[in-house]
Design an enzyme around this catalytic site. Structure first.
Site, PDB file in Angstrom:
ATOM      1  CD  GLU A  95      -2.670   1.143   2.599  1.00 28.88           C
ATOM      2  OE1 GLU A  95      -3.326   2.140   2.894  1.00 28.88           O
ATOM      3  OE2 GLU A  95      -2.649   0.104   3.292  1.00 28.88           O
ATOM      4  CG  ASP A  96       1.529   2.831   3.227  1.00 30.02           C
ATOM      5  OD1 ASP A  96       0.581   3.307   2.586  1.00 30.02           O
ATOM      6  OD2 ASP A  96       1.438   2.465   4.416  1.00 30.02           O
TER       7      ASP A  96
END
Length: 726
Positions: A95-96
């Site tokens: 996600e990051d």
């Protein structure tokens, strides 16, 4: 075994280790139950995670990698395996960070990649609002849970650490996350039997949502009066002495209520703090099931039990696998005593739930049972999500199933089913099987015939009666409380509504085209395809459904399909032409696209008109309805309709009955209506004095002739002064 820190800090791909003490503590815990090669695998996961998150910080200012390591630490306390710990450390990299799923699968295996993917949020997809994004993320997570239960363990640990460090968030974010925790994650932890997680999530959520209330209640708990502490110590000593005298090796623990549980009880039962705290709680842990019942007899001989407050969750476990004996006793100090009695294994399952499977390697029936029950619940959720129309609808259904209170029911063969509190016969039918629910007509509860809307109580035996011709109807949504039943009924009705909408829309468009000396068969296919494309409709059936639901005017569509491509203006004579067209015949069974106005209650035999209401379809009014003059101001929404020859079903009608105000007059009128084979939906007094009374009845009739028969029978009563239809 060497610590992670020296190896990691010498890695050329990493900046100086951001959390050496935290990593060292994690490795120390892992060394106690994992072999060295698996600890090395977790070390490699940390190395990748720290490199990927390098330069990222949390709201508190700490290096971001401290959060995944803390999540892994929570899972290490549960004794989770190396794959789960690797996935926990890497759970935010997809996600990051730029790290791809393929990299995780290549370095750590497909199982770890699947776990990380299951936990990852869907923030890269665009949604209409935050609520829909959260619902879709939750839906994806539950689907991943069904494949591997470790997904939810990582997610719960992730949420628990986020709640522990919530103070650094902005106030609005704190409240939103706290509300989501109390509504979704704490109930999931409870549903999976993880009471330790549930209690901490609830207290942290309560503290973030209502900080002042939390502070006051916590302070009151800590400053308990000396008298209470002395009383609790004396009761604990008496119970311990009695159990020892009976030869029972045991562990006795005094239980103190959590701030959130106290607040909940004060709210739901409208009690003061002192009333809620005026209960002493103890847990007795013994070696075997037989010793549980032996201990129960011992405490009952010491203090008298309170009638009807004994629960045997060993013989009939809760849906999450929880097992224990619960009893409430009278104490010599005037306060009730709550006692829970269970084995060591049951205590482990009660605290850890499905996580006990990994911690307690010599798991017996209870831990396996918790796993089996969790999988069964998730399988039911998968069915629900496949039938739900949207992520938000699915989330609503799951919330219903997360209520902790349950009723336990028996099938005729002795199988046990658990359902939410206030469940009805219909909920039970759908719990057995969707086909059983769809065709249910009645039931036998403890061998007595009852209707489908009957609410059930624990211990009852339920047998469902079905009929091949029976189908769900919209009123069922008012009776069911379980998410599975609600989803199944909605799915069936949506399917029927779509079919009925297509059929009715076809008739409406045919009539509109006939008024223009045209027909659907004569519309050039290219023109029809162009119209569908311009209006972003995939196929003709979607257009017909839109017409029936009132989202598009049949005459406007007919005009667009009939005119030349370069014609732009609407024909002002169109409404009159449509009004003179042949009427559409309705049977009243056009579910979801035809409704009857509450202002005039049309019934078969009445002169009627249809009014298109956006999203609702055709609303049927009597021509003599007082609202018709107002509706005539929108002639483009008129639909010329009439009753078909074959009309079946019951239709609501209203009666105004003026009677002499005498004892028993209501019973006489009700009996006359029943003799005419009509059901009474509702009755209320509108006016009443010493001599006269006016009552309004809402009844069900089949047609005007049936209504006339009801009125005639009521009018014959000597106590009736006048009857008229509303």
């Amino acid at each position: 075994m060497s610590h992670l820190t020296p190896v990691l800090t010498t890695s050329p791909t990493l900046a100086p280790d951001p959390c050496p003490e935290q990593v060292a503590q994690l490795e120390q815990r892992l060394a106690g139950y994992l072999p060295p090669e698996q600890v090395a695998q977790v070390r490699r996961a940390y190395r990748l995670g720290a490199a990927a998150h390098d330069g990222q910080t949390r709201k508190s200012g700490e290096a971001y990698i401290t959060h995944p390591v803390a999540v892994a630490g929570i899972l290490a306390d549960l004794g989770m395996d190396a794959e789960t710990l690797c996935a926990a450390i890497l759970h935010d990299v997809l996600e990051d960070t730029p790290i791809a799923r393929e990299r995780i699968a290549e370095d750590f295996g497909e199982a770890v990649a699947e776990l990380v993917d299951g936990v990852t949020k869907l923030d890269r997809i665009r949604f209409r609002d935050r609520q829909e994004a959260a619902a879709e993320s939750f839906r994806k997570m539950l689907m991943a849970m069904a494949r591997d239960l470790r997904v939810i363990l990582i997610k719960l640990a992730d949420r628990l650490h986020n709640m522990r460090t919530l103070d650094s968030m902005a106030p609005d974010a704190r409240r939103r996350i706290a509300r989501e925790t109390l509504d979704i994650y704490a109930p999931i932890a409870q549903r999976l039997g993880m009471n330790r997680f549930k209690s901490e999530l609830q207290d942290l959520g309560f503290r973030a949502l209502h900080p002042n209330r939390y502070r006051i209640i916590s302070r009151r708990i800590q400053s308990q009066p000396v008298l209470r502490r002395e009383s609790m110590a004396r009761i604990e000593a008496a119970i311990a002495q009695k159990l020892t005298h009976e030869g029972l090796t045991h562990r006795l623990v005094g239980r103190v209520k959590s701030p959130y549980s106290i607040y909940q009880k004060m709210e739901s039962e409208h009690k003061s703090f002192d009333q809620v705290m005026d209960v002493f709680g103890f847990r007795v842990v013994v070696g075997s099931v037989m010793q549980c019942y032996h201990a129960l007899g011992a405490v009952h001989s010491l203090y008298k039990p309170l009638d009807a407050r004994f629960r045997d969750f060993i013989a009939i476990p809760k849906a999450n696998g929880y097992q224990s004996l619960h009893t409430l006793l009278f104490s010599p100090f005037g306060s009730p005593i709550e006692v829970q009695i269970r084995t060591d294994e049951m205590d482990l399952v009660a605290e850890r739930g499905i996580a006990a499977h990994w911690l307690y390697k010599k798991a017996g029936v209870a831990t396996n049972s918790a796993q089996t029950r969790a999988h069964a619940w998730l399988s039911g959720l998968l069915e629900s999500q496949q039938a739900a129309g949207s992520s938000l609808e699915f989330l609503d259904n799951v919330k219903v199933d997360l209520f902790p209170d349950e009723v336990y029911l028996f099938s005729p063969k002795g199988d046990i089913l658990s359902l939410p509190r206030n469940a009805t016969v219909l909920d039970y039918a759908y719990a057995v099987h969707t086909d059983v629910g769809d065709h249910a007509v009645a039931a036998r509860v403890d061998k007595k015939l009852v209707p489908l809307r009957t609410r059930l109580q624990s211990g009852q035996t339920v047998e469902i009666i079905t009929a091949p011709s029976a189908t769900p109807n919209p009123s069922w949504l008012e009776w069911v409380v379980s998410g599975r039943a609600r989803t199944a009924v909605r799915h069936f009705l949506k399917h029927l509504q779509h079919e009925d909408a297509i059929e009715l829309g076809h008739r409406m468009l045919d009539r509109a085209l006939e008024a223009l000396d045209n027909s659907l068969d004569r519309v050039p296919p290219a023109r029809l395809e162009a119209y569908l494309a311009d209006n972003r409709l995939r196929r003709l059936e979607d257009l017909l459904s839109e017409i029936a639901l009132g989202n598009r005017m049949a005459q406007t569509v007919a005009q667009a399909l009939s005119r030349d491509a370069d014609a732009a203006d609407a024909d002002p004579a169109l409404p009159a032409a449509v009004a003179s067209a042949e009427k559409i015949l309705v049977t009243g069974a056009e579910r979801g696209v035809l409704s009857f106005a509450n202002c005039c209650h049309p019934i078969p035999g009445d002169e009627i008109m249809g009014f298109l209401s956006s999203g609702k379809g055709i609303v049927v009014h009597r021509l003599e309805c007082p609202n018709v003059p107002e509706l005539r101001k929108s002639p483009e929404r008129w639909v010329p309709i009439a009753w078909d020859r074959e009309v079946q079903g019951d239709y609501r009608a209203g009666l105004r009955v003026e009677v002499e105000n005498k004892p028993g007059v209501l019973a006489q009128v009700a009996a006359a209506i029943a003799e005419a084979h009509s059901n009474i939906d509702n009755v209320e007094y509108q006016e009443r004095d010493l001599r006269m009374a006016v009552m309004h009845f809402s009844i069900e009739v089949k047609h005007r002739k049936h209504l006339a028969d009801v009125i005639r029978r009521v009018r014959r009563l000597g106590v009736v002064v006048g009857v008229q239809r509303l």
